[in-house]
Design a protein around this motif. Structure first.
Motif, PDB file in Angstrom:
ATOM      1  N   CYS A  67       0.841  -1.210   0.000  1.00 42.08           N
ATOM      2  CA  CYS A  67       0.000   0.000   0.000  1.00 42.08           C
ATOM      3  C   CYS A  67       0.869   1.251   0.000  1.00 42.08           C
ATOM      4  CB  CYS A  67      -0.911   0.018   1.228  1.00 42.08           C
ATOM      5  SG  CYS A  67      -2.331  -1.068   1.125  1.00 42.08           S
ATOM      6  N   SER A  70       2.175   2.007  -3.261  1.00 41.82           N
ATOM      7  CA  SER A  70       1.145   2.465  -4.193  1.00 41.82           C
ATOM      8  C   SER A  70       0.704   3.904  -3.932  1.00 41.82           C
ATOM      9  CB  SER A  70      -0.081   1.551  -4.095  1.00 41.82           C
ATOM     10  OG  SER A  70       0.270   0.243  -4.459  1.00 41.82           O
ATOM     11  N   CYS A  72       0.131   5.297  -0.632  1.00 41.37           N
ATOM     12  CA  CYS A  72      -0.542   5.549   0.640  1.00 41.37           C
ATOM     13  C   CYS A  72       0.310   6.505   1.482  1.00 41.37           C
ATOM     14  CB  CYS A  72      -0.748   4.227   1.370  1.00 41.37           C
ATOM     15  SG  CYS A  72      -1.682   4.393   2.882  1.00 41.37           S
ATOM     16  N   THR A  77      -3.073   4.770   7.606  1.00 43.05           N
ATOM     17  CA  THR A  77      -4.003   4.793   6.472  1.00 43.05           C
ATOM     18  C   THR A  77      -3.932   3.476   5.703  1.00 43.05           C
ATOM     19  OG1 THR A  77      -3.783   7.195   6.283  1.00 43.05           O
ATOM     20  CG2 THR A  77      -4.658   6.020   4.367  1.00 43.05           C
ATOM     21  N   ALA A  78      -2.728   2.965   5.510  1.00 43.71           N
ATOM     22  CA  ALA A  78      -2.569   1.676   4.819  1.00 43.71           C
ATOM     23  C   ALA A  78      -3.301   0.576   5.582  1.00 43.71           C
ATOM     24  CB  ALA A  78      -1.090   1.335   4.675  1.00 43.71           C
ATOM     25  N   ARG A  80      -5.862   0.942   7.581  1.00 40.97           N
ATOM     26  CA  ARG A  80      -7.298   1.183   7.441  1.00 40.97           C
ATOM     27  C   ARG A  80      -7.790   0.714   6.077  1.00 40.97           C
ATOM     28  NH1 ARG A  80      -7.185   6.093   8.779  1.00 40.97           N
ATOM     29  NH2 ARG A  80      -7.346   7.056   6.719  1.00 40.97           N
ATOM     30  N   TRP A  81      -7.027   1.013   5.018  1.00 42.65           N
ATOM     31  CA  TRP A  81      -7.395   0.566   3.674  1.00 42.65           C
ATOM     32  C   TRP A  81      -7.498  -0.958   3.624  1.00 42.65           C
ATOM     33  CZ3 TRP A  81      -3.810   3.673  -0.165  1.00 42.65           C
ATOM     34  CH2 TRP A  81      -4.199   5.023  -0.177  1.00 42.65           C
ATOM     35  N   LEU A  82      -6.511  -1.614   4.188  1.00 38.18           N
ATOM     36  CA  LEU A  82      -6.502  -3.079   4.171  1.00 38.18           C
ATOM     37  C   LEU A  82      -7.647  -3.652   5.001  1.00 38.18           C
ATOM     38  CD1 LEU A  82      -2.666  -3.581   4.416  1.00 38.18           C
ATOM     39  CD2 LEU A  82      -4.115  -4.204   2.461  1.00 38.18           C
ATOM     40  N   GLU A  83      -7.911  -3.051   6.149  1.00 37.93           N
ATOM     41  CA  GLU A  83      -9.028  -3.508   6.975  1.00 37.93           C
ATOM     42  C   GLU A  83     -10.343  -3.371   6.210  1.00 37.93           C
ATOM     43  OE1 GLU A  83      -8.704  -1.089  10.467  1.00 37.93           O
ATOM     44  OE2 GLU A  83      -7.217  -2.402  11.385  1.00 37.93           O
ATOM     45  N   ASP A  84     -10.524  -2.232   5.531  1.00 39.09           N
ATOM     46  CA  ASP A  84     -11.757  -2.014   4.771  1.00 39.09           C
ATOM     47  C   ASP A  84     -11.874  -2.993   3.600  1.00 39.09           C
ATOM     48  OD1 ASP A  84     -12.391   0.043   6.468  1.00 39.09           O
ATOM     49  OD2 ASP A  84     -11.794   1.648   5.083  1.00 39.09           O
ATOM     50  N   ALA A  85     -10.776  -3.219   2.919  1.00 36.83           N
ATOM     51  CA  ALA A  85     -10.796  -4.062   1.725  1.00 36.83           C
ATOM     52  C   ALA A  85     -10.983  -5.542   2.053  1.00 36.83           C
ATOM     53  CB  ALA A  85      -9.510  -3.866   0.926  1.00 36.83           C
ATOM     54  N   TYR A  86     -10.387  -6.004   3.136  1.00 37.14           N
ATOM     55  CA  TYR A  86     -10.357  -7.448   3.399  1.00 37.14           C
ATOM     56  C   TYR A  86     -11.022  -7.862   4.707  1.00 37.14           C
ATOM     57  CZ  TYR A  86      -7.066  -7.326  -0.427  1.00 37.14           C
ATOM     58  OH  TYR A  86      -6.480  -7.124  -1.640  1.00 37.14           O
TER      59      TYR A  86
END
Length: 91
Positions: A67, A70, A72, A77-78, A80-86
């Protein structure tokens, strides 16, 4: 033979087995097992659990780094993104 110690080993074995494999072991006649065998099995399951946790942490670190690579802005934040996505939990 110290039956209290043996009972504690059997309970620890059952708990570790569930942590490692996700289910309790099938009915096994632990009365026939020696203390040495129970201690060895507990030690093996503990090592397996430690290895599994280490692997999970490594995979999480790789995902966070991916992340970050990419674009991030920061680690929180990375995560949080991963938690939301998976729908994952951090170890």
């Amino acid at each position: 033979m110290n039956t209290i110690y043996k009972d504690e080993l059997v309970q620890t074995l059952w708990d570790l087995f569930k942590e490692v494999h996700g289910v309790r072991p099938r009915s096994i006649d632990y009365d026939r097992w020696s203390l040495t065998d129970l201690e060895w099995e507990v030690a093996m399951l503990q090592r397996q659990l430690e290895d599994d946790l280490r692997w999970e942490r490594e995979m999480e670190d790789r995902a966070i780094n991916s992340c970050m690579d990419s674009g991030c802005p920061d680690i929180s934040t990375a995560m949080r993104w991963l938690e939301d996505a998976y729908e994952m939990e951090w170890v």
